[in-house]
Design a protein around this motif. Structure first.
Motif: not given
Length: 83
Positions: A25-35, A51-54
């Protein structure tokens, strides 16, 4: 201190040993480093689903979910829409 909340982040974030998982799970984020990190884990076989979210945000033109999905696709992550 380079980030305003760095002093408390040491207490909030900790690392555990990575284990096989059903989903990341990727919690809400607008940072490409997480993905980017999740794509590395995905390609190593840690999990077969991401599962990306946001929702909408001022930081990206679309939703955070779509932003993360697009970064993932560019990194070779295969996405399936499950309804």
């Amino acid at each position: 201190m380079s980030f305003p909340f760095e002093c408390i982040s040491n207490f909030m974030f900790f690392e555990t040993e990575l284990e096989q998982s059903d989903i990341i799970l990727i919690p809400e984020a607008s940072h490409p480093q997480l993905m980017e990190r999740v794509a590395t884990l995905y390609h190593s076989g840690i999990a077969q689903f991401i599962l990306p979210s946001g929702g909408t945000t001022l930081h990206v033109e679309t939703t955070e979910w779509e932003f993360l999905k697009n970064v993932g696709v560019a990194l070779g992550v295969l996405f399936r829409i499950i309804t």
